[in-house]
Design a protein around this motif. Structure first.
Motif, mmCIF file in Angstrom:
data_model
loop_
_atom_site.group_PDB
_atom_site.id
_atom_site.type_symbol
_atom_site.label_atom_id
_atom_site.label_comp_id
_atom_site.label_asym_id
_atom_site.label_seq_id
_atom_site.Cartn_x
_atom_site.Cartn_y
_atom_site.Cartn_z
ATOM 1 N N TRP A 120 2.495 -38.682 9.532
ATOM 2 C CA TRP A 120 3.415 -38.001 8.617
ATOM 3 C C TRP A 120 2.668 -37.537 7.377
ATOM 4 O O TRP A 120 2.864 -36.427 6.902
ATOM 5 C CB TRP A 120 4.574 -38.927 8.247
ATOM 6 N N ASN A 146 10.601 -37.883 11.215
ATOM 7 C CA ASN A 146 11.751 -38.386 10.445
ATOM 8 C C ASN A 146 12.864 -38.846 11.386
ATOM 9 O O ASN A 146 13.485 -39.895 11.166
ATOM 10 C CB ASN A 146 12.299 -37.306 9.516
ATOM 11 N N ASN A 178 6.953 -32.824 10.726
ATOM 12 C CA ASN A 178 7.511 -33.913 9.931
ATOM 13 C C ASN A 178 8.927 -34.287 10.349
ATOM 14 O O ASN A 178 9.262 -35.475 10.417
ATOM 15 C CB ASN A 178 7.469 -33.579 8.441
#
Length: 153
Positions: A128, A105, A101
């Motif tokens: 995600w 990001n 993740n």
């Protein structure tokens, strides 16, 4: 008060916050992000991660450490095994976060202008979400294991 009882309350608090935050994101935040236009999503993603990114790793790793400590000090053999398994699952939450993740990001945060996305932009939301649902499941099972183990203390 016994040390294992204090640690038990702390591990339930930490693993409960972890599971609760991840569950709330899966239940409400993700559907909202999917409903947004891509540029709006990029802006929202940048804003949402601002406070969660520094906080959640501390909560997850502290909870992992507490579960490890309880696996070492618990008198009950079954409780030791449950705490150890919960620690492994929480470590899995951390690993999925940091290895899967967080790189996504960073890619989203690197977008300079959400209104002018690069031609090769690939919407990261489906990937995600898959990683997020995995870590949510790991966190919920870890909370369950910790709860069962605490009752054996």
């Amino acid at each position: 008060m016994r040390v294992d009882a204090v640690l038990g309350v702390a591990v339930l608090l930490g693993s409960g916050v972890t599971a609760g935050v991840l569950f709330a994101v899966a239940l409400s935040v993700l559907p909202a992000l999917f409903a947004m236009e891509t540029g709006t999503y990029v802006q929202a993603h940048k804003l949402l991660g601002r406070n969660w990114d520094p906080t959640m790793p501390v909560v997850v790793l502290t909870s992992t450490g507490l579960a490890v400590a309880l696996a070492l000090v618990a008198d009950d053999g079954a409780a030791r095994g449950l705490f150890a398994a919960a620690a492994v699952l929480l470590l899995g939450v951390s690993a999925v976060s940091h290895l899967c993740n967080v790189p996504i990001n960073r890619r989203v945060k690197a977008v300079a202008d959400p209104r002018a996305l690069p031609a090769d932009w690939e919407d990261p939301r489906p990937l995600w979400r898959r990683w997020h649902l995995l870590r949510t499941a790991l966190a919920v099972v870890a909370l369950l294991l910790n709860a069962v183990a605490v009752t054996a203390l």
